[in-house]
Design a protein around this motif. Structure first.
Motif, PDB file in Angstrom:
ATOM      1  N   LEU A   1     -27.369 -22.456 -11.523  1.00 56.27           N
ATOM      2  CA  LEU A   1     -28.665 -22.255 -12.178  1.00 56.27           C
ATOM      3  C   LEU A   1     -29.366 -23.586 -12.420  1.00 56.27           C
ATOM      4  CD1 LEU A   1     -27.799 -19.477 -14.794  1.00 56.27           C
ATOM      5  CD2 LEU A   1     -29.079 -19.225 -12.670  1.00 56.27           C
ATOM      6  N   ASP A   2     -28.633 -24.571 -12.892  1.00 63.65           N
ATOM      7  CA  ASP A   2     -29.237 -25.879 -13.161  1.00 63.65           C
ATOM      8  C   ASP A   2     -29.716 -26.533 -11.871  1.00 63.65           C
ATOM      9  OD1 ASP A   2     -29.714 -28.361 -14.808  1.00 63.65           O
ATOM     10  OD2 ASP A   2     -28.179 -29.109 -13.441  1.00 63.65           O
ATOM     11  N   ALA A   3     -28.877 -26.515 -10.840  1.00 66.83           N
ATOM     12  CA  ALA A   3     -29.242 -27.177  -9.586  1.00 66.83           C
ATOM     13  C   ALA A   3     -30.440 -26.500  -8.929  1.00 66.83           C
ATOM     14  CB  ALA A   3     -28.044 -27.185  -8.638  1.00 66.83           C
ATOM     15  N   VAL A   4     -30.403 -25.163  -8.858  1.00 66.22           N
ATOM     16  CA  VAL A   4     -31.501 -24.438  -8.204  1.00 66.22           C
ATOM     17  C   VAL A   4     -32.804 -24.627  -8.978  1.00 66.22           C
ATOM     18  CG1 VAL A   4     -32.343 -22.148  -7.593  1.00 66.22           C
ATOM     19  CG2 VAL A   4     -29.966 -22.772  -7.128  1.00 66.22           C
ATOM     20  N   SER A   5     -32.739 -24.482 -10.326  1.00 71.21           N
ATOM     21  CA  SER A   5     -33.960 -24.617 -11.131  1.00 71.21           C
ATOM     22  C   SER A   5     -34.509 -26.035 -11.054  1.00 71.21           C
ATOM     23  CB  SER A   5     -33.671 -24.235 -12.581  1.00 71.21           C
ATOM     24  OG  SER A   5     -33.208 -22.905 -12.679  1.00 71.21           O
ATOM     25  N   ALA A   6     -33.636 -27.043 -11.171  1.00 66.15           N
ATOM     26  CA  ALA A   6     -34.107 -28.428 -11.126  1.00 66.15           C
ATOM     27  C   ALA A   6     -34.709 -28.772  -9.766  1.00 66.15           C
ATOM     28  CB  ALA A   6     -32.958 -29.384 -11.458  1.00 66.15           C
ATOM     29  N   MET A   7     -34.046 -28.337  -8.678  1.00 67.80           N
ATOM     30  CA  MET A   7     -34.596 -28.596  -7.346  1.00 67.80           C
ATOM     31  C   MET A   7     -35.926 -27.881  -7.149  1.00 67.80           C
ATOM     32  SD  MET A   7     -32.732 -30.752  -5.764  1.00 67.80           S
ATOM     33  CE  MET A   7     -33.423 -30.514  -4.127  1.00 67.80           C
ATOM     34  N   ALA A   8     -36.007 -26.641  -7.660  1.00 61.47           N
ATOM     35  CA  ALA A   8     -37.274 -25.900  -7.540  1.00 61.47           C
ATOM     36  C   ALA A   8     -38.386 -26.606  -8.304  1.00 61.47           C
ATOM     37  CB  ALA A   8     -37.092 -24.474  -8.055  1.00 61.47           C
ATOM     38  N   VAL A   9     -38.060 -27.123  -9.503  1.00 65.01           N
ATOM     39  CA  VAL A   9     -39.073 -27.856 -10.280  1.00 65.01           C
ATOM     40  C   VAL A   9     -39.537 -29.098  -9.528  1.00 65.01           C
ATOM     41  CG1 VAL A   9     -39.422 -29.217 -12.376  1.00 65.01           C
ATOM     42  CG2 VAL A   9     -38.311 -27.001 -12.517  1.00 65.01           C
ATOM     43  N   ILE A  10     -38.584 -29.830  -8.950  1.00 66.61           N
ATOM     44  CA  ILE A  10     -38.945 -31.049  -8.215  1.00 66.61           C
ATOM     45  C   ILE A  10     -39.826 -30.715  -7.015  1.00 66.61           C
ATOM     46  CG2 ILE A  10     -38.003 -32.942  -6.841  1.00 66.61           C
ATOM     47  CD1 ILE A  10     -35.555 -32.898  -8.671  1.00 66.61           C
TER      48      ILE A  10
END
Length: 624
Positions: free
Chosen positions: A326-335
């Motif tokens: 969840l953290d990796a997907v959300s952070a990458m999506a935000v970037i």
């Protein structure tokens, strides 16, 4: 009598409180009085525990006896400090037995305490094995909470950036430059969260590897401790709740070596006076429901369970994988979303805003041009048009457009959507103005459509459209009458008007009945303002009824002649009679006569072809 709490000797038989510790001894005094009447041979307080009276007291016989008494070796005796001591010893003056406290004889009580000591030591050993895992579990759970917090923050940021992206695409977020900087900051923050997630994932995996072999051992230890507590429950039930601990058990076993009975040791070690409420509860020996051997065996078996070898515990890996994903997907999506907004969406919106601003400014220029064109027509009179409703519609359109442009503007602080909305409204008002202007222009009268009454009425209302134009004499001297009735010397400025100036504001005479031109139907007279009449005493009414010699300037007088009039009227206007060389003007076009008002004028005021000013511009519709 001695204090049951601190052992201090109290000589007064009626004392209520101990002089040393200050505690109440009334209850002990009553029991001591009852015990003194019982048979001798009881367990009395040793004499060596009695404090030596201070020197000079009534109890001291002589100094030598006192010195001898103090130098004698004194065997050490335990000090009486418990209320349980007062409850049993003072009442009977005999040692306390275990059956009075826990319902067991001395030997069974001693065996019970040893079994409890063995059980508590075993529990402490098992609990020490669990102490190693507690810091690791605490770190593991804290890292998990931090991991979930970072993941939730990344998800919420993704939602916020998504909403901001939609608003930016709709052009409702400004200023875009600040938004671009904010997107860079959010992208950097998301990258930080991604790195934190990686660090926490590695840390939790390492902790999981260390915890797996320990958790199984800890679970067995917990099971063994629970089994031991269950096995010694019949023994613990014989003790008050506050005395069921290893410390009390150890102190009792140690003190039992120095006191006559085991019950006495139990009583003396009861610092909390817990046995006060257990005073002779059992009333004698009450056997246990289970034997000591069975209890000892159960404790040993439980301890053996705690030492049994175990394999690694099952710790679900999804507890680490799920927040990491969840953290990796959300952070990458935000970037990715922030970079897309920075590199594509925001530049598009900047261009869109610039286009919308240009469109809005163009619409406002159209409105201004329409207002400027309408301003020339708003001074018209209803007598200038064949349809007065068109002029009323124009005035209404001008008022609405002026009100809108006053309350709105094409500000650079507006987003593209607002700029387009303002521009569309301004464009709408410009279209209405142009339409109203076209309708008024179509309804304007041509010079031939004006009647003399129309011309006079229109001029009286401030509209000079019917006579506006450039008028010139044949010698080249010219004057110009504009839309507001201002006459100006345009050529030949060396000759001033009668007011001494080269301009004059014209208006219709107040008394049309005295205007012979109007009465004859050939034209009408225009005069300058009363303020143009000046004299040595002032101007206007100050100069009325004065002789001509006192007058400095006169108001200008202009006679307007319509085209197509009969020349017979002109001969009658000569001073006395027309000169022999009098040539009447060309009556096929309108003309003006500007007479001199003082001095020797001769034939200069005759309406001859040489003296009048002919209209040069045939288009009287100059305002259209």
């Amino acid at each position: 009598m001695f204090c049951p709490f601190c052992g201090f000797r109290i000589d007064a038989n009626d004392a209520l409180f101990c002089p040393r510790c200050g505690r109440s001894v009334e209850h002990a005094r009553k029991r001591f009085s009852n015990a003194s009447r019982q048979e001798p041979g009881g367990y009395a307080v040793p004499l060596n525990t009695i404090p030596v009276p201070p020197s000079g007291s009534a109890d001291t016989t002589d100094t030598a006896a006192q010195t001898q008494s103090m130098s004698m070796p004194v065997p050490r005796q335990p000090q009486i400090t418990q209320s349980a001591r007062s409850t049993h010893q003072i009442q009977t003056m005999k040692p306390i037995h275990a059956d009075k406290l826990i319902g067991l004889n001395e030997d069974d009580a001693r065996r019970m305490f040893r079994e409890l000591q063995y059980a508590y030591k075993t529990i402490d050993c098992l609990d020490n094995d669990r102490a190693e895992i507690r810091p690791l579990q605490t770190r593991y759970h804290r890292h998990g909470a931090a991991f979930w917090s970072v993941a939730i923050l990344a998800i919420l940021t993704l939602i916020g950036v998504g909403i901001a992206g939609m608003l930016i695409m709709r052009g409702t977020i400004l200023p875009l430059n600040s938004t671009k900087i904010a997107m860079w900051c959010i992208a950097a923050l998301a990258l930080l969260w991604l790195l934190i997630g990686v660090v926490l994932t590695i840390s939790r995996c390492r902790l999981r590897g260390r915890l797996r072999p320990l958790i199984g051992r800890a679970e067995l230890d917990e099971m063994a401790i629970a089994a031991i507590h269950k096995a010694v429950k019949p023994l613990e039930s014989r003790l008050p709740q506050t005395l069921r601990n290893r410390n009390y058990i150890s102190r009792v076993l140690k003190m039992a070596e120095n006191v006559p009975t085991f019950g006495e040791a139990m009583s003396r070690c009861d610092n909390l006076n817990a046995f006060d409420e257990w005073d002779d509860v059992y009333g004698g020996v009450v056997p246990l429901d289970i034997g000591f051997d069975e209890i000892h065996k159960a404790v040993g078996e439980a301890a053996g369970v705690g030492k049994r070898p175990v394999g690694p515990s099952r710790m679900p890996i999804m507890r680490i994988v799920l927040p990491a994903v969840l953290d990796a997907v959300s952070a990458m999506a935000v970037i990715v979303l922030c970079l897309m907004l920075i590199g594509r969406v925001i530049p598009q919106q900047v261009g869109s805003q610039a286009d919308a601003l240009a469109y809005c400014n163009e619409a406002y220029r159209n409105v201004e041009q329409g207002q400027a064109a309408a301003e020339k027509l708003t001074g018209l009179s209803g007598y200038d048009t064949s349809d007065s409703s068109a002029l009323a519609s124009l005035n209404s359109s001008v008022d609405k457009a002026s009100e809108y442009t006053k309350d709105h503007s094409c500000s650079t602080d507006y987003d593209a959507m607002t700029l387009r909305t303002v521009g569309n409204q301004a464009d709408s008002y410009a279209s209405r103005l142009n339409k109203s202007i076209d309708e008024v222009n179509k309804s304007l009268k041509s010079p031939d459509e004006y009647t003399l009454d129309d011309m006079v009425s229109a001029v009286s209302e401030g509209s000079y459209r019917s006579i506006v134009g450039n008028y010139c004499r044949k010698d080249g001297d010219c004057v110009y009458i504009n839309d507001w009735g201002v006459m100006t010397k345009s050529v030949g400025v060396g000759d001033a008007f009668a007011n001494g100036q080269y301009t004059s504001d014209l208006s219709v005479t107040d008394d049309l009945d005295s205007d012979t031109l109007y009465q004859d139907g050939i034209g009408f007279s225009l005069v300058g303002p009363d303020s143009d009449l000046t004299c040595d005493y002032g101007s206007g009414s100050d100069c009325e009824d004065l002789p001509q010699s006192d007058i400095i300037t006169h108001p200008v007088t202009v006679d307007y002649f319509r085209e197509g009039i009969s020349t017979d009227y002109l001969y009658d206007m000569c001073s006395g009679m027309c000169s022999s060389g009098f040539v009447p003007p060309d009556t096929d076009k309108p003309f003006l006569r500007i007479p001199y008002l003082h001095g020797a004028v001769g034939s200069a005021n005759d309406p001859s072809d040489q003296n009048v000013y002919y209209l040069q511009d045939e288009s009287a519709d100059s305002q259209g």
